[in-house]
Design a protein around this motif. Structure first.
Motif, short mmCIF file in Angstrom:
data_model
loop_
_atom_site.label_atom_id
_atom_site.label_comp_id
_atom_site.label_asym_id
_atom_site.label_seq_id
_atom_site.Cartn_x
_atom_site.Cartn_y
_atom_site.Cartn_z
N GLN A 64 43.85 46.51 52.81
CA GLN A 64 42.90 46.12 53.85
C GLN A 64 41.47 46.26 53.35
OE1 GLN A 64 43.34 48.25 57.57
NE2 GLN A 64 41.41 47.48 58.37
N LEU A 65 41.17 47.37 52.68
CA LEU A 65 39.83 47.58 52.13
C LEU A 65 39.50 46.56 51.05
CD1 LEU A 65 39.67 51.48 51.87
CD2 LEU A 65 38.34 50.02 53.40
N VAL A 66 40.47 46.22 50.22
CA VAL A 66 40.24 45.18 49.20
C VAL A 66 39.79 43.89 49.88
CG1 VAL A 66 41.38 43.68 47.52
CG2 VAL A 66 41.74 46.14 47.43
N SER A 67 40.44 43.53 50.97
CA SER A 67 40.07 42.30 51.70
C SER A 67 38.67 42.38 52.28
CB SER A 67 41.07 42.03 52.83
OG SER A 67 42.34 41.77 52.31
N GLU A 68 38.25 43.56 52.67
CA GLU A 68 36.92 43.73 53.25
C GLU A 68 35.82 43.77 52.19
OE1 GLU A 68 37.15 47.33 55.54
OE2 GLU A 68 38.70 46.52 56.86
N VAL A 69 36.11 44.36 51.04
CA VAL A 69 35.09 44.61 50.02
C VAL A 69 34.97 43.47 49.01
CG1 VAL A 69 34.44 46.19 48.15
CG2 VAL A 69 35.30 47.10 50.31
N PHE A 70 36.09 42.84 48.67
CA PHE A 70 36.11 41.79 47.65
C PHE A 70 36.23 40.40 48.28
CE2 PHE A 70 37.52 45.55 45.41
CZ PHE A 70 36.92 45.44 44.17
N ALA A 71 35.50 39.44 47.74
CA ALA A 71 35.63 38.04 48.16
C ALA A 71 37.02 37.54 47.78
CB ALA A 71 34.55 37.20 47.49
N PRO A 72 37.54 36.52 48.46
CA PRO A 72 38.90 36.04 48.17
C PRO A 72 39.16 35.68 46.70
CG PRO A 72 38.11 35.08 50.21
CD PRO A 72 36.95 35.82 49.60
N GLY A 73 38.23 35.07 46.03
CA GLY A 73 38.43 34.68 44.63
C GLY A 73 37.80 35.63 43.64
N ALA A 74 37.57 36.87 44.06
CA ALA A 74 36.88 37.84 43.20
C ALA A 74 37.61 38.07 41.89
CB ALA A 74 36.72 39.17 43.95
N THR A 75 36.84 38.42 40.87
CA THR A 75 37.42 38.78 39.58
C THR A 75 37.00 40.20 39.22
OG1 THR A 75 35.57 37.85 38.33
CG2 THR A 75 37.45 36.40 38.76
N TYR A 76 37.86 40.85 38.44
CA TYR A 76 37.61 42.20 37.95
C TYR A 76 37.93 42.21 36.47
CZ TYR A 76 37.86 47.17 37.16
OH TYR A 76 37.65 48.42 36.65
N THR A 77 36.97 42.63 35.66
CA THR A 77 37.18 42.69 34.22
C THR A 77 36.63 44.01 33.68
OG1 THR A 77 36.86 40.30 34.11
CG2 THR A 77 36.76 41.50 32.03
N ASP A 78 37.47 44.73 32.95
CA ASP A 78 37.02 45.91 32.22
C ASP A 78 37.81 45.97 30.92
OD1 ASP A 78 39.47 47.30 32.61
OD2 ASP A 78 38.66 48.64 34.13
N PRO A 79 37.57 46.95 30.05
CA PRO A 79 38.28 46.98 28.77
C PRO A 79 39.80 47.09 28.90
CG PRO A 79 36.35 48.38 28.65
CD PRO A 79 36.50 47.97 30.09
N LEU A 80 40.30 47.52 30.04
CA LEU A 80 41.75 47.70 30.22
C LEU A 80 42.44 46.52 30.88
CD1 LEU A 80 41.64 51.44 31.36
CD2 LEU A 80 41.94 50.52 29.05
#
Length: 124
Positions: A29-45
């Protein structure tokens, strides 16, 4: 939209709320509130796209670092639609972080559209 420092701070705190939420349904639920629908996440892992993949990535990290908590050691910095902040990962009550990272987020319509994560200190 231009991101102000208070807005950036609120977004950074909500972002860490997601990482700290261990109940899978509440975290989703929090992911839906905090991130836009097409959000991307990139880190070294890893690199993931969309709310479902972001939620799964966070769930995997939580399993790996069970019992640890993310915190902000300082206020975020922001301009335009960008915010940057450092985070610490540590055991509750222990001021020494076992991991330290630095994230830059792109904000669109009040939610995170992109996360660019960097790891400064990792357990080893």
């Amino acid at each position: 939209m231009t991101t102000t420092a208070p807005t950036a701070a609120a977004i950074a705190r909500r972002y860490l709320d997601v990482w700290n939420e261990t109940d899978p349904q509440r975290r989703r639920q929090l992911v839906s509130e905090v991130f836009a629908p097409g959000a991307t996440y990139t880190d070294p892992l890893g690199a993931v796209a969309g709310q479902d993949e972001i939620d799964g990535f966070i769930g995997g990290a939580q399993a790996q670092f069970a019992g640890l908590v993310f915190s902000l050691p300082a206020e975020p910095d922001a301009h335009h639609d960008l915010a940057r902040f450092q985070w610490h990962l540590s055991a509750p009550g222990n001021p020494e972080p076992i991991a330290i990272g630095f994230d830059v987020v792109e904000i669109a319509d009040g939610r995170i559209a992109k996360v660019h994560g960097f790891l400064d200190k990792i357990p080893g």
